[in-house]
Design an enzyme around this catalytic site. Structure first.
Site, mmCIF file in Angstrom:
data_model
loop_
_atom_site.group_PDB
_atom_site.id
_atom_site.type_symbol
_atom_site.label_atom_id
_atom_site.label_comp_id
_atom_site.label_asym_id
_atom_site.label_seq_id
_atom_site.Cartn_x
_atom_site.Cartn_y
_atom_site.Cartn_z
ATOM 1 N N SER A 225 6.084 -3.210 -42.235
ATOM 2 C CA SER A 225 5.828 -3.095 -43.663
ATOM 3 C C SER A 225 5.424 -4.447 -44.227
ATOM 4 O O SER A 225 5.901 -5.491 -43.765
ATOM 5 C CB SER A 225 7.088 -2.623 -44.386
ATOM 6 O OG SER A 225 6.917 -2.695 -45.789
ATOM 7 N N TYR B 50 16.002 -2.929 -45.714
ATOM 8 C CA TYR B 50 14.656 -2.554 -45.271
ATOM 9 C C TYR B 50 13.850 -3.798 -44.886
ATOM 10 O O TYR B 50 13.239 -3.857 -43.815
ATOM 11 C CB TYR B 50 13.963 -1.776 -46.387
ATOM 12 C CG TYR B 50 12.584 -1.292 -46.036
ATOM 13 C CD1 TYR B 50 12.413 -0.128 -45.292
ATOM 14 C CD2 TYR B 50 11.452 -1.978 -46.463
ATOM 15 C CE1 TYR B 50 11.140 0.326 -44.972
ATOM 16 C CE2 TYR B 50 10.178 -1.524 -46.154
ATOM 17 C CZ TYR B 50 10.028 -0.371 -45.406
ATOM 18 O OH TYR B 50 8.773 0.081 -45.094
ATOM 19 N N THR C 246 15.175 -5.443 -41.580
ATOM 20 C CA THR C 246 14.882 -4.695 -40.354
ATOM 21 C C THR C 246 13.401 -4.706 -40.015
ATOM 22 O O THR C 246 13.038 -4.769 -38.843
ATOM 23 C CB THR C 246 15.392 -3.247 -40.436
ATOM 24 O OG1 THR C 246 14.824 -2.589 -41.579
ATOM 25 C CG2 THR C 246 16.909 -3.208 -40.526
ATOM 26 N N LYS C 247 12.550 -4.681 -41.004
ATOM 27 C CA LYS C 247 11.108 -4.734 -40.734
ATOM 28 C C LYS C 247 10.698 -6.136 -40.269
ATOM 29 O O LYS C 247 9.846 -6.275 -39.390
ATOM 30 C CB LYS C 247 10.306 -4.298 -41.960
ATOM 31 C CG LYS C 247 10.464 -2.820 -42.292
ATOM 32 C CD LYS C 247 9.956 -1.916 -41.180
ATOM 33 C CE LYS C 247 9.966 -0.458 -41.585
ATOM 34 N NZ LYS C 247 9.287 0.417 -40.629
ATOM 35 N N ILE D 99 1.665 3.097 -49.875
ATOM 36 C CA ILE D 99 0.808 4.250 -49.628
ATOM 37 C C ILE D 99 1.513 5.449 -50.238
ATOM 38 O O ILE D 99 2.722 5.620 -50.066
ATOM 39 C CB ILE D 99 0.597 4.472 -48.113
ATOM 40 C CG1 ILE D 99 -0.110 3.269 -47.506
ATOM 41 C CG2 ILE D 99 -0.179 5.758 -47.855
ATOM 42 C CD1 ILE D 99 -0.202 3.311 -45.994
#
Length: 159
Positions: free
Chosen positions: A41, A55, A58-59, A88
């Site tokens: 991401s 998030y 972890t990305k 998106i």
């Protein structure tokens, strides 16, 4: 954020990438060829959203894992990259976006426009644009691209 939310995010985002990669390598190593693509991401590069540190972390870890795999298996013909999409409008966005917008005191349309306004192209990216990057990486022309974190984000990240 609860401990369980933190741990669940590691399972969904990072541990799943590890297990899937390990399984794929089982087949790629004997044939000395393969293309590994992790879907990361743009948030992994920015860390500019509140309440999503699980998030983001972890990305970002996924990006490092992808690079480590590239280093370890590149000499035998296996590439590994992380694709970093920006916002998106996916099914998940359509499901969770209205509630997120409501908590922010804006409409869902304004919520989407805020993401679009953060880009240089002033629109959200599409699933097809991310898929095109994956197709490039999977092709013979992608053989020289490895260990990269490739943004498909409309220019919203600084690198």
């Amino acid at each position: 954020m609860t401990d369980q939310v933190w741990l669940d995010t590691f399972d969904v985002n990072l541990h799943s990438a590890f297990y899937a990669t390990r399984r794929a390598l089982k087949y790629m190593i004997p044939q000395k060829y393969g293309r590994i693509m992790h879907i990361s991401s743009v948030e992994s590069k920015q860390a500019n959203k509140a309440a999503v540190s699980n998030y983001i972390v972890t990305k970002a870890a996924m990006n490092a894992f992808s690079k480590a795999v590239a280093f370890e298996y590149g000499p035998i013909g296996i590439t590994s990259n992380a694709i970093c999409p920006g916002a998106i409008e996916t099914d998940i966005m359509r499901e969770s976006g209205p509630d997120a917008a409501k908590t922010m005191g804006i409409t869902y349309e304004q919520f989407l426009q805020n993401y679009a306004d953060d880009t240089m192209i002033k629109r959200l990216n599409t699933v097809d644009e991310v898929a095109a990057m994956a197709l490039l990486l999977a092709s013979q022309y992608g053989g020289g691209i490895t260990g990269a974190t490739l943004s498909v984000d409309g220019g919203s990240s600084s690198y």
